[in-house]
Design an enzyme around this catalytic site. Structure first.
Site, PDB file in Angstrom:
ATOM      1  N   GLU A  42       0.912  -1.319   0.025  1.00  0.00           N
ATOM      2  CA  GLU A  42       0.135   0.091   0.029  1.00  0.00           C
ATOM      3  C   GLU A  42       0.747   1.403  -0.047  1.00  0.00           C
ATOM      4  OE1 GLU A  42      -4.076  -1.251   2.704  1.00  0.00           O
ATOM      5  OE2 GLU A  42      -2.002  -1.122   3.343  1.00  0.00           O
ATOM      6  N   CYS A  43       0.586   2.166  -0.934  1.00  0.00           N
ATOM      7  CA  CYS A  43       1.039   3.558  -1.099  1.00  0.00           C
ATOM      8  C   CYS A  43       2.841   3.448  -0.954  1.00  0.00           C
ATOM      9  CB  CYS A  43       0.607   4.229   0.312  1.00  0.00           C
ATOM     10  SG  CYS A  43       0.909   6.044  -0.117  1.00  0.00           S
ATOM     11  N   GLY A  44       3.283   3.817   0.334  1.00  0.00           N
ATOM     12  CA  GLY A  44       4.884   3.648   0.380  1.00  0.00           C
ATOM     13  C   GLY A  44       5.475   2.295   0.016  1.00  0.00           C
ATOM     14  N   PHE A  52       4.239   0.548  -2.223  1.00  0.00           N
ATOM     15  CA  PHE A  52       4.070   0.330  -3.654  1.00  0.00           C
ATOM     16  C   PHE A  52       5.273   1.055  -4.166  1.00  0.00           C
ATOM     17  CE2 PHE A  52       2.936   3.864  -7.119  1.00  0.00           C
ATOM     18  CZ  PHE A  52       3.168   2.771  -8.210  1.00  0.00           C
ATOM     19  N   ALA A  63      -0.940  -0.870  -4.582  1.00  0.00           N
ATOM     20  CA  ALA A  63      -2.036   0.257  -4.730  1.00  0.00           C
ATOM     21  C   ALA A  63      -1.566   1.453  -3.786  1.00  0.00           C
ATOM     22  CB  ALA A  63      -3.485  -0.188  -4.474  1.00  0.00           C
TER      23      ALA A  63
END
Length: 469
Positions: free
Chosen positions: A332-334, A336, A439
């Site tokens: 998730e986010c970081g 990714f 994501a």
């Protein structure tokens, strides 16, 4: 029905000082020997981490967008068991939500929890007007129990006296605290809010100092009496957790270090309840990793550790190898950002793990901010096709279609079509490569029960098939 002493604390807007007040009240009550169950309204990792430190127990996130009401009240009741007080810090302004009607607002949460509400007001350059503000908030929404106000950033005793007299004269809402202006914020901020508790030394000294100030300036005893006067709360749904889908204890590693540490505690608990054994890992350390059946990379601040992440080539190679071997990996986010080929920050390009033929670059302004909603359109191990996911985004990086190092023609595959939110590229999010999914959108496990079950099933399959990795 269950009796839970409880309070919700809100502000008129972001920046009102409610987080400092929340931390101070929580630690002051803990210092009195009370067991405080801390909650943070909304999709927020940093404030929740500080609240957990103040309470000396993990904080729980509550959000009416991410969770339906039975799950939300069920989670609240479970996490409040054996506590003397359940304390919830709101987010944004009291009535601010997802639309003009205040859907998903702190006021909606307070009414859902049937909790008395305390309002923090920044009284800077304000006197009699404060009474109109309090009266308006008290009467704006039916069913809201505004039980008191705490005045913040007051200028002196004369200022406090006028504020108090105005509120007492024009309203029935008691003043329960009057805090002076602080010369400086005891917890510095940066682009995503407060500096994280993982990066700031001397947390205990900071919290104890805040607790002294808030304890001296607020009526702790009266606030506690208000919390104890809360009406009984109907029991929420008990079966809020995913089912146990494995008895084989597949081992899922999750990264918890200065680079990546954004996790809802409920996401980790959901994986355990579904049957996983969780092990803590670091992308920054040179320590050897155990054999893994799955890998979870949460969000965080990889940009602040970019050089250290790049220098740890052994771990970068290990993650790439695990992905290519088919290990289920969820990011998730970081997380990714780490799985891309590069991270661009402040004029420097840092090599990352290279799982995806993409790069990310840090920007001066948010590139994704707020609630997100997406439809799953590509098969993957974690989310069934056709599912609608509710989540949130908060990132200052944006996705680049090509990396500087390779620039190869491989086209990334995206599994999420964004109905709301920015995503990665062209309204899409959730890039997939084999059994690796990443994501910008963060999800809450209790709002997507399939996620933990599917993750553990995929890890169980990997365990059954694994050779010495």
């Amino acid at each position: 029905m269950t009796r839970i002493p409880r309070l919700v604390l809100a502000g008129l807007s972001g920046g009102s000082g409610k987080t400092i007040v929340s931390l101070g009240l929580t630690r002051a009550w803990v210092n009195q020997g009370l067991r405080v169950a801390p909650f943070k309204k909304g999709p927020d990792y940093i404030d929740a981490a500080w609240l957990g430190l103040a309470a000396r127990r993990p904080a729980c996130n509550l959000d009416p967008f991410l969770l339906d009401e039975p799950a939300l009240t069920g989670l609240f009741a479970q996490k409040s068991e054996e506590a003397d007080l359940a304390f919830t810090e709101g987010n944004r302004g009291l009535f601010d939500g997802g639309d003009a009607l205040g859907t998903f607002s702190t006021s909606q949460l307070a009414k859902c929890l049937r909790a008395p509400l305390i309002l923090v007001i920044d009284a800077t350059k304000m006197t009699r007007t404060v009474a109109a503000v309090v009266q308006g908030c008290a009467n704006f929404e039916p069913g809201l129990h505004l039980a008191g106000v705490i005045l913040n950033r007051t200028a002196g005793e004369r200022h406090r006296r006028i504020l108090r007299q105005a509120i007492e004269h024009y309203t029935d809402v008691p003043v329960l605290g009057e805090l002076p202006k602080m010369r400086e914020n005891p917890i510095p901020e940066r682009h995503m809010g407060l500096i994280s508790s993982r990066e700031y030394l001397g947390q205990e000294d900071i919290l104890e100092g805040i607790a002294r100030t808030v304890g001296e300036c607020c009526d702790l005893s009266r606030l506690l009496d208000i919390a104890r006067s809360a009406e009984s709360l109907p029991e929420g749904r008990k079966n809020i957790w995913p089912a146990q889908v494995s008895t084989q204890k597949p081992r899922i590693g999750y990264v918890l270090d200065a680079a990546l540490w954004f996790y809802y505690q409920e996401n980790l608990e959901a994986l355990r309840r579904a049957g996983a054994e969780l092990v803590e890992l670091s992308l920054l350390s040179g320590d050897a990793w155990p054999k893994l059946d799955g890998l979870y990379l949460g969000g965080g601040f990889p940009e602040t550790q970019a050089q250290a992440l790049a220098d740890n080539a052994g771990v970068r190679s290990r993650v790439l190898e695990l992905s290519r071997a088919g290990l289920p990996i969820y990011a998730e986010c970081g997380g990714f950002m780490y799985l891309c080929e590069e991270l661009h920050a402040e004029g420097t390009i840092y090599p990352m793990a290279g799982v995806f033929p993409l790069a990310t670059t840090l920007c001066a302004r948010p590139q994704g901010l707020g609630y997100a909603e997406a439809t799953v359109v590509v098969d993957n191990p974690f989310h069934p096709v056709g599912t609608t996911l509710k989540g949130h985004e908060f990132h200052y990086s944006r996705c680049l279609a090509e990396s500087h190092y390779t620039g190869h023609g491989e086209s990334p595959v995206f599994a999420l079509h964004m109905e709301r939110g920015a995503g990665m590229l062209s309204g899409m999010d959730g890039v997939v490569s084999g059994n690796t999914f990443a994501a910008y959108t963060h999800i809450h496990a209790l709002g997507a029960l399939h996620w933990a079950e599917n993750f553990v099933r995929a890890a169980e399959r990997a365990k059954a098939a694994r050779v010495d990795r």
